[in-house]
Design a protein around this motif. Structure first.
Motif, mmCIF file in Angstrom:
data_model
loop_
_atom_site.group_PDB
_atom_site.id
_atom_site.type_symbol
_atom_site.label_atom_id
_atom_site.label_comp_id
_atom_site.label_asym_id
_atom_site.label_seq_id
_atom_site.Cartn_x
_atom_site.Cartn_y
_atom_site.Cartn_z
ATOM 1 N N VAL A 106 -0.134 -15.137 -7.923
ATOM 2 C CA VAL A 106 0.707 -15.284 -8.796
ATOM 3 C C VAL A 106 0.505 -14.620 -10.042
ATOM 4 C CG1 VAL A 106 2.282 -16.698 -10.541
ATOM 5 C CG2 VAL A 106 1.523 -17.845 -8.280
ATOM 6 N N ILE A 107 -0.684 -14.360 -10.582
ATOM 7 C CA ILE A 107 -0.953 -13.537 -11.608
ATOM 8 C C ILE A 107 -0.952 -11.777 -11.550
ATOM 9 C CG2 ILE A 107 -2.618 -12.418 -13.252
ATOM 10 C CD1 ILE A 107 -3.914 -15.530 -12.991
ATOM 11 N N LEU A 108 -1.677 -11.331 -10.669
ATOM 12 C CA LEU A 108 -2.090 -9.931 -9.638
ATOM 13 C C LEU A 108 -0.415 -9.876 -8.824
ATOM 14 C CD1 LEU A 108 -5.224 -8.665 -10.151
ATOM 15 C CD2 LEU A 108 -3.250 -8.651 -12.025
ATOM 16 N N THR A 109 -0.176 -10.718 -8.291
ATOM 17 C CA THR A 109 0.213 -10.321 -7.005
ATOM 18 C C THR A 109 1.727 -11.361 -6.678
ATOM 19 O OG1 THR A 109 -0.880 -10.908 -5.771
ATOM 20 C CG2 THR A 109 -1.725 -8.591 -6.013
ATOM 21 N N GLY A 110 2.644 -11.525 -6.098
ATOM 22 C CA GLY A 110 3.203 -12.109 -5.945
ATOM 23 C C GLY A 110 2.872 -12.650 -3.505
ATOM 24 N N ASP A 111 4.191 -13.306 -3.444
ATOM 25 C CA ASP A 111 3.974 -13.737 -2.322
ATOM 26 C C ASP A 111 4.264 -13.167 -0.862
ATOM 27 O OD1 ASP A 111 2.487 -16.211 -2.826
ATOM 28 O OD2 ASP A 111 4.631 -17.691 -2.192
ATOM 29 N N CYS A 112 4.157 -12.197 -0.279
ATOM 30 C CA CYS A 112 5.044 -10.919 0.145
ATOM 31 C C CYS A 112 4.680 -10.639 1.670
ATOM 32 C CB CYS A 112 4.094 -9.578 -0.213
ATOM 33 S SG CYS A 112 2.687 -9.304 0.109
ATOM 34 N N PHE A 113 5.061 -10.677 2.646
ATOM 35 C CA PHE A 113 5.182 -9.890 3.791
ATOM 36 C C PHE A 113 4.558 -8.593 4.443
ATOM 37 C CE2 PHE A 113 8.127 -13.366 4.446
ATOM 38 C CZ PHE A 113 7.806 -14.479 5.219
ATOM 39 N N PHE A 114 3.210 -8.872 5.404
ATOM 40 C CA PHE A 114 2.731 -7.544 6.245
ATOM 41 C C PHE A 114 3.640 -7.254 6.938
ATOM 42 C CE2 PHE A 114 0.305 -7.627 2.230
ATOM 43 C CZ PHE A 114 -0.323 -6.650 2.491
ATOM 44 N N HIS A 115 4.199 -6.327 7.482
ATOM 45 C CA HIS A 115 5.236 -6.433 8.824
ATOM 46 C C HIS A 115 4.334 -4.807 9.437
ATOM 47 C CE1 HIS A 115 8.411 -8.795 7.072
ATOM 48 N NE2 HIS A 115 8.363 -7.377 5.823
ATOM 49 N N THR A 116 3.723 -5.142 10.807
ATOM 50 C CA THR A 116 3.208 -4.460 11.310
ATOM 51 C C THR A 116 4.093 -3.985 12.648
ATOM 52 O OG1 THR A 116 1.120 -5.432 11.152
ATOM 53 C CG2 THR A 116 1.064 -4.345 12.684
ATOM 54 N N LEU A 117 3.809 -2.768 12.671
ATOM 55 C CA LEU A 117 5.089 -1.832 13.889
ATOM 56 C C LEU A 117 3.618 -1.061 14.736
ATOM 57 C CD1 LEU A 117 7.181 -2.356 11.323
ATOM 58 C CD2 LEU A 117 8.023 -0.572 12.464
ATOM 59 N N THR A 118 3.601 -2.223 16.203
ATOM 60 C CA THR A 118 2.962 -1.419 16.906
ATOM 61 C C THR A 118 3.669 -0.617 17.900
ATOM 62 O OG1 THR A 118 2.455 -3.790 16.927
ATOM 63 C CG2 THR A 118 1.264 -2.708 19.155
ATOM 64 N N LEU A 119 3.266 0.748 18.077
ATOM 65 C CA LEU A 119 4.172 1.294 18.797
ATOM 66 C C LEU A 119 3.817 1.489 20.014
ATOM 67 C CD1 LEU A 119 3.910 4.297 15.887
ATOM 68 C CD2 LEU A 119 4.964 2.236 16.347
ATOM 69 N N LYS A 120 4.214 2.392 21.570
ATOM 70 C CA LYS A 120 4.156 2.463 22.778
ATOM 71 C C LYS A 120 2.483 3.108 22.883
ATOM 72 C CE LYS A 120 8.914 1.515 24.215
ATOM 73 N NZ LYS A 120 9.996 2.743 24.666
ATOM 74 N N ASP A 121 2.089 4.116 21.729
ATOM 75 C CA ASP A 121 1.430 4.877 21.635
ATOM 76 C C ASP A 121 -0.402 3.844 21.612
ATOM 77 O OD1 ASP A 121 0.895 5.072 19.000
ATOM 78 O OD2 ASP A 121 0.965 6.887 18.514
ATOM 79 N N GLY A 122 0.006 2.267 21.183
ATOM 80 C CA GLY A 122 -1.033 1.589 21.380
ATOM 81 C C GLY A 122 -1.371 1.697 19.482
ATOM 82 N N SER A 123 -1.034 2.392 18.726
ATOM 83 C CA SER A 123 -1.725 3.003 17.368
ATOM 84 C C SER A 123 -0.053 1.499 16.883
ATOM 85 C CB SER A 123 -0.625 3.999 16.842
ATOM 86 O OG SER A 123 0.296 4.234 16.396
ATOM 87 N N LYS A 124 -1.144 1.204 15.580
ATOM 88 C CA LYS A 124 -0.169 0.002 14.458
ATOM 89 C C LYS A 124 -0.226 0.695 13.330
ATOM 90 C CE LYS A 124 -2.387 -3.970 17.064
ATOM 91 N NZ LYS A 124 -2.823 -4.815 17.383
ATOM 92 N N VAL A 125 1.378 0.319 12.700
ATOM 93 C CA VAL A 125 1.657 0.444 11.420
ATOM 94 C C VAL A 125 1.461 0.025 10.478
ATOM 95 C CG1 VAL A 125 3.623 2.428 10.193
ATOM 96 C CG2 VAL A 125 2.698 3.257 12.077
ATOM 97 N N THR A 126 1.355 -0.401 9.199
ATOM 98 C CA THR A 126 1.783 -1.964 8.652
ATOM 99 C C THR A 126 1.955 -1.594 7.413
ATOM 100 O OG1 THR A 126 -0.211 -2.944 9.237
ATOM 101 C CG2 THR A 126 0.324 -3.691 7.233
#
Length: 151
Positions: A106-126
């Protein structure tokens, strides 16, 4: 094609414009009373230049959703490594999307979501999408989910 810009872009533009007006008023006042006008011109000029740079940097952080791909701005993480360039992901490469809630302090950061996309080659993008607003974040994730189930 849909383009999303950060919510901070418009307020930054307004503050930058206000500082530029203060600088202009300072230049005009410098002819009447040099000490007051010079202070306004100097203060307004310096802050408007700094804020203009911040505004242009924030304006360049847009997200684009096309019919075939999504273009994330700089700052996405791929396999734990932060990328300093735009990330392009084709919808057919995405296997699934996982959203993880992170409680802010609440002081520096608020509530949020980290979205992770898992790709077909096995890599993950957040990515985080809170800068675009809750409605836009929901719309972006719904579009990704809809497009990945179609392909």
């Amino acid at each position: 094609m849909k383009k999303y810009t950060s919510r901070a872009t418009k307020p930054l533009a307004n503050v930058t414009l206000s500082c530029a007006v203060i600088s202009a008023v300072g230049v005009i006042l410098a002819f009447v009373d040099f000490s007051v006008g010079f202070g306004f011109a100097l203060l307004g000029g310096m802050t408007s230049v700094i804020l203009l740079a911040v505004f242009l940097a924030e304006k360049s952080r847009y997200l684009v959703i096309d019919s075939e791909k999504i273009i994330f701005p700089r700052g996405a993480e791929k396999n734990g490594e932060r990328l300093l360039r735009k990330t392009v992901i084709r919808f057919e490469e995405v296997m699934y999307v996982k959203s993880t809630f992170h409680k802010g302090d609440v002081i520096l950061t608020g509530d949020c979501f980290f979205h992770t996309l898992t790709l077909k080659d096995g890599s993950k993008v957040t990515v985080t999408l809170y800068a675009y607003g809750k409605e836009a974040e929901t719309e972006i994730i719904d579009t990704i989910l809809k497009k990945t189930t179609q392909s």
